[in-house]
Design an enzyme around this catalytic site. Structure first.
Site, PDB file in Angstrom:
ATOM      1  N   TYR A  53       7.346 -14.491  25.347  1.00 47.75           N
ATOM      2  CA  TYR A  53       7.449 -13.091  25.566  1.00 47.75           C
ATOM      3  C   TYR A  53       7.541 -13.042  27.170  1.00 47.75           C
ATOM      4  CZ  TYR A  53       7.998 -11.906  20.592  1.00 47.75           C
ATOM      5  OH  TYR A  53       8.301 -11.653  19.545  1.00 47.75           O
ATOM      6  N   ASP A 107      10.265 -25.426  27.250  1.00 45.93           N
ATOM      7  CA  ASP A 107       9.385 -25.189  26.095  1.00 45.93           C
ATOM      8  C   ASP A 107       9.356 -26.334  25.140  1.00 45.93           C
ATOM      9  OD1 ASP A 107       8.786 -22.041  25.220  1.00 45.93           O
ATOM     10  OD2 ASP A 107       8.668 -23.595  23.809  1.00 45.93           O
ATOM     11  N   LYS A 140      -7.145  -9.285  36.218  1.00 48.03           N
ATOM     12  CA  LYS A 140      -6.443  -8.867  35.279  1.00 48.03           C
ATOM     13  C   LYS A 140      -7.118  -8.796  33.773  1.00 48.03           C
ATOM     14  CE  LYS A 140      -3.090  -9.674  32.201  1.00 48.03           C
ATOM     15  NZ  LYS A 140      -2.110  -8.605  31.754  1.00 48.03           N
ATOM     16  N   ARG A 158      -9.551  14.177  36.062  1.00 45.46           N
ATOM     17  CA  ARG A 158      -9.914  12.833  35.876  1.00 45.46           C
ATOM     18  C   ARG A 158     -10.251  12.353  34.657  1.00 45.46           C
ATOM     19  NH1 ARG A 158     -11.441  15.818  40.083  1.00 45.46           N
ATOM     20  NH2 ARG A 158     -12.933  17.082  39.183  1.00 45.46           N
ATOM     21  N   THR A 202      -4.163   6.650  23.293  1.00 44.17           N
ATOM     22  CA  THR A 202      -3.619   7.292  22.132  1.00 44.17           C
ATOM     23  C   THR A 202      -4.423   6.508  20.955  1.00 44.17           C
ATOM     24  OG1 THR A 202      -1.885   7.670  22.910  1.00 44.17           O
ATOM     25  CG2 THR A 202      -1.781   7.956  20.516  1.00 44.17           C
ATOM     26  N   GLY A 206      -2.908  -4.468  18.547  1.00 46.59           N
ATOM     27  CA  GLY A 206      -2.324  -5.871  18.187  1.00 46.59           C
ATOM     28  C   GLY A 206      -1.813  -6.566  19.245  1.00 46.59           C
ATOM     29  N   CYS A 260      -2.555 -10.065  23.952  1.00 47.54           N
ATOM     30  CA  CYS A 260      -3.210  -9.704  24.917  1.00 47.54           C
ATOM     31  C   CYS A 260      -4.554  -8.914  24.722  1.00 47.54           C
ATOM     32  CB  CYS A 260      -2.285  -9.031  26.172  1.00 47.54           C
ATOM     33  SG  CYS A 260      -1.059  -9.722  26.688  1.00 47.54           S
ATOM     34  N   TYR A 269       3.530  -5.031  16.065  1.00 50.92           N
ATOM     35  CA  TYR A 269       2.195  -4.586  16.346  1.00 50.92           C
ATOM     36  C   TYR A 269       2.353  -3.344  17.222  1.00 50.92           C
ATOM     37  CZ  TYR A 269       2.389  -5.871  21.199  1.00 50.92           C
ATOM     38  OH  TYR A 269       2.608  -6.225  22.742  1.00 50.92           O
ATOM     39  N   ARG A 326       0.330   6.096  13.000  1.00 47.17           N
ATOM     40  CA  ARG A 326       0.441   5.990  14.563  1.00 47.17           C
ATOM     41  C   ARG A 326       0.953   7.545  14.949  1.00 47.17           C
ATOM     42  NH1 ARG A 326      -1.187   1.721  16.803  1.00 47.17           N
ATOM     43  NH2 ARG A 326      -1.169  -0.034  15.646  1.00 47.17           N
TER      44      ARG A 326
HETATM   45  N1  LIG Z   1       3.138 -10.737  25.813  1.00 42.90           N
HETATM   46  C1  LIG Z   1       2.700 -10.150  26.810  1.00 42.90           C
HETATM   47  O1  LIG Z   1       3.087  -9.113  26.984  1.00 42.90           O
HETATM   48  C2  LIG Z   1       1.822 -10.643  28.030  1.00 42.90           C
HETATM   49  C3  LIG Z   1       1.592  -9.710  29.020  1.00 42.90           C
HETATM   50  C4  LIG Z   1       1.141 -10.240  29.921  1.00 42.90           C
HETATM   51  C5  LIG Z   1       0.264 -11.315  30.024  1.00 42.90           C
HETATM   52  N2  LIG Z   1       0.619 -12.142  28.969  1.00 42.90           N
HETATM   53  C6  LIG Z   1      -0.173 -13.615  29.076  1.00 42.90           C
HETATM   54  O2  LIG Z   1       0.906 -14.469  29.139  1.00 42.90           O
HETATM   55  C7  LIG Z   1       0.727 -15.709  28.433  1.00 42.90           C
HETATM   56  C8  LIG Z   1       1.956 -15.905  27.572  1.00 42.90           C
HETATM   57  O3  LIG Z   1       2.057 -14.967  26.702  1.00 42.90           O
HETATM   58  P1  LIG Z   1       3.285 -15.110  25.698  1.00 42.90           P
HETATM   59  O4  LIG Z   1       3.192 -13.439  25.094  1.00 42.90           O
HETATM   60  O5  LIG Z   1       4.560 -15.158  26.563  1.00 42.90           O
HETATM   61  O6  LIG Z   1       3.207 -16.229  24.729  1.00 42.90           O
HETATM   62  P2  LIG Z   1       4.318 -16.848  23.915  1.00 42.90           P
HETATM   63  O7  LIG Z   1       3.561 -17.592  22.722  1.00 42.90           O
HETATM   64  O8  LIG Z   1       5.339 -15.890  23.588  1.00 42.90           O
HETATM   65  O9  LIG Z   1       5.043 -18.170  24.880  1.00 42.90           O
HETATM   66  C9  LIG Z   1       4.430 -19.133  25.145  1.00 42.90           C
HETATM   67  C10 LIG Z   1       5.328 -20.277  24.995  1.00 42.90           C
HETATM   68  O10 LIG Z   1       4.916 -21.672  25.551  1.00 42.90           O
HETATM   69  C11 LIG Z   1       5.346 -22.634  24.992  1.00 42.90           C
HETATM   70  N3  LIG Z   1       4.391 -23.697  25.260  1.00 42.90           N
HETATM   71  C12 LIG Z   1       3.300 -24.112  24.719  1.00 42.90           C
HETATM   72  N4  LIG Z   1       2.647 -25.158  25.098  1.00 42.90           N
HETATM   73  C13 LIG Z   1       4.035 -25.504  26.038  1.00 42.90           C
HETATM   74  C14 LIG Z   1       3.700 -26.767  26.761  1.00 42.90           C
HETATM   75  N5  LIG Z   1       2.654 -27.826  26.878  1.00 42.90           N
HETATM   76  N6  LIG Z   1       5.175 -26.933  27.473  1.00 42.90           N
HETATM   77  C15 LIG Z   1       5.967 -26.107  27.392  1.00 42.90           C
HETATM   78  N7  LIG Z   1       5.926 -24.776  26.678  1.00 42.90           N
HETATM   79  C16 LIG Z   1       4.888 -24.964  25.977  1.00 42.90           C
HETATM   80  C17 LIG Z   1       5.158 -22.000  23.572  1.00 42.90           C
HETATM   81  O11 LIG Z   1       6.182 -22.695  22.630  1.00 42.90           O
HETATM   82  C18 LIG Z   1       5.864 -20.510  23.624  1.00 42.90           C
HETATM   83  O12 LIG Z   1       7.188 -20.680  23.386  1.00 42.90           O
HETATM   84  C19 LIG Z   1      -0.482 -15.677  27.600  1.00 42.90           C
HETATM   85  O13 LIG Z   1      -1.668 -16.154  28.444  1.00 42.90           O
HETATM   86  C20 LIG Z   1      -0.688 -13.951  27.632  1.00 42.90           C
HETATM   87  O14 LIG Z   1      -2.033 -13.817  27.419  1.00 42.90           O
HETATM   88  C21 LIG Z   1       1.250 -11.870  27.829  1.00 42.90           C
END
Ligand SMILES: NC(=O)c1ccc[n+]([C@@H]2O[C@H](COP(=O)([O-])OP(=O)(O)OC[C@H]3O[C@@H](n4cnc5c(N)ncnc54)[C@H](O)[C@@H]3O)[C@@H](O)[C@H]2O)c1
Length: 470
Positions: free
Chosen positions: A51, A71, A247, A287, A292, A298, A301, A364, A450
């Protein structure tokens, strides 16, 4: 000097003999890397195409960089190489197709290979919590080992995954140093967490302010340069230790604020007051900025990031009571929705064991297909445990959580005793209420987790309305 892969070669000097010479060469190589980032001729690897990783890779490619994503999921790699996004993020499909067509983006199964071909490596794999709510860094560690196998002098590694305090220096650096290279001396290492919100990821990657922590000044500087090339927002350079905590503070703030709104919603329900109206007025205070309330929190994060702080604090003998209580409050909201469903069915004189409930919204969050940690899961499972026939609908996600699922809204609602709304998808805000009433069985009942429907309108049409916080 550059290698064929575009990497900086400082290998002609026996750097082990002279720390001064090594430092001078490192500085020169950083300046060269910065120049290449500015010119967009630096090759970028993005490890983890989920994502966050895929939108990041696609934006970098759209900005003119040559990007190779890695990936471990074959279906993700194959889909991207066909020019198809496996993620339903608005705008991503077109961006991925365009980047692949222009040959600026391709995906591989090996992070080692992607690292070998690049100057900058961004690691953005999942960082969940385990059953005991402790950080599970197994994916991050495995990705770092793979990157270490392909790591070369002069490269910049940036961790974007959200991580517990101290992880970059204590966990990531030693794993990358398994390459035989020294962090901060032979390669640069920085941490820059993603702040984008799903459904607006592409815009926010390109406009949000960015925080960049380096294990040394050069690392922060080079990484900051990369983010300046993709975001119009401010880019702040800091130590990695500060940025790791910042963060987690950000997401903890949001989780605690939502918990407060949820708690006030429970009280307002008991008082017969509409919490949304109360929050709207409270937020007119210069302030006050209450979030909401809803059916629960969900995604990948908010349900886990506060535990990174809670867990770290415990090591120092500190209990983060407010943060823990907030997590419990938010985790309890699906159960509250369940109670409202029971109340609604009882008002209709319907036994749970022979009721049919239509669940609208499995994702979520509104307008996304992401079902990770969705409040719909505990609601659907608890209803089924009580013998309720559950049929779910979602316009973006496909998931049944053990019940039945259909993408056909009319089919889901037809003959149901009650409708429960668990996701604020735009489609549900535009529900045809007359049709809904006609399709439901007996006295029409709506449980709005919601608050997407107007209570007065629903009631005017002769339906019973049970909303979170009213
Ligand atoms: N989703 C969000 O909105 C969001 C926002 C800010 C921060 N984050 C942070 O970003 C990070 C990633 O979140 P996400 O939602 O993208 O996760 P995700 O599960 O959607 O994506 C992670 C990807 O990494 C791949 N992966 C795992 N191990 C690997 C490896 N050894 N080599 C290559 N690929 C590998 C998985 O197959 C998966 O496709 C997390 O730490 C999350 O907390 C997420």
């Amino acid at each position: 000097m550059q290698t064929s892969a575009g990497n900086l070669c400082i290998g002609k000097v026996n750097i082990g003999d002279s720390p001064q010479l090594n430092a001078a060469h490192m500085r020169a190589s950083v300046m060269e890397l910065i120049r290449r980032i500015r010119e967009k001729s630096a090759g970028i690897a993005v490890v983890g195409l989920g994502y966050v990783g895929l939108p990041t890779a696609a934006v970098l490619a759209a900005r003119g960089f040559s990007v190779v994503g890695a990936d471990i999921k074959r279906e993700v790699v194959e889909s991207i190489n066909r020019g198809e996004s496996p993620i339903g993020e608005p705008g991503l499909q077109e961006l991925v197709r365009h980047a692949v067509e222009k040959r600026r983006l391709r995906a591989v199964l090996s992070a080692e290979e992607a690292t070998q071909e690049s100057d900058v490596v961004i690691v953005v794999v999942q960082t969940p919590i385990d059953g005991e709510k402790r950080p599970d860094l197994s994916a991050l560690k495995s990705a770092c080992r793979d990157v270490a196998a392909g790591l070369k002098k002069g490269q910049l590694v940036i961790i974007e995954s959200t991580i517990p305090p101290g992880t970059t220096r204590r966990v990531v650096a030693p794993l990358l140093e398994g390459s035989g290279l020294k962090a901060g001396e032979d390669f640069l290492l920085a941490y820059s967490p993603e702040r984008a919100i799903p459904t607006r990821t592409l815009q926010e990657i390109q406009s949000n302010a960015r925080i960049v922590g380096g294990i040394n000044e050069m690392s922060a500087r080079a990484a900051a340069e990369l983010y300046r090339s993709i975001t119009s927002g401010e880019v702040y350079e800091e130590s990695v230790e500060v940025v790791e905590v910042v963060k987690l503070m950000e997401n903890t703030f949001r989780d605690v604020n939502i918990a407060l709104a949820n708690e006030l919603a429970l009280l307002c329900e008991a008082l017969g007051i509409d919490v949304l109206r109360a929050i709207e007025l409270a937020n007119r205070h210069p302030r006050v900025n209450l979030h909401t309330p809803g059916a629960g929190v969900g995604g990948h994060c908010l349900p886990k990031d506060p535990y990174f702080l809670i867990n770290e604090a415990k090591k120092h003998g500190i209990e983060l009571r407010v943060i823990e209580a907030a997590r419990q409050r938010n985790d309890g909201m699906p159960l509250h929705v369940l109670r409202r469903i029971e109340e609604a069915l009882a008002a209709k004189g319907k036994e749970l064991s022979n009721a049919k409930v239509a669940v609208l919204g499995i994702a979520y969050k509104g307008n996304t297909d992401d079902t990770r940690q969705s409040p719909a899961e505990p609601v659907v499972k608890a209803l089924m445990e009580r013998g309720v026939e559950v049929i779910s609908h979602d316009p973006h996600a496909k998931q049944d959580f053990g019940g039945r699922f259909s993408s056909n809204l009319r089919e889901v609602v037809a003959g149901a005793d009650a409708v429960v709304i668990l996701t604020d998808h735009d489609e549900y805000k535009r529900l045809n209420l007359e049709e809904l009433k006609a399709l439901l069985k007996g006295d029409a009942v709506v449980i709005d987790g919601r608050r997407v429907l107007e209570k007065e309108r629903v009631e005017r049409l002769g339906m019973r309305y049970f909303g979170v916080g009213c």
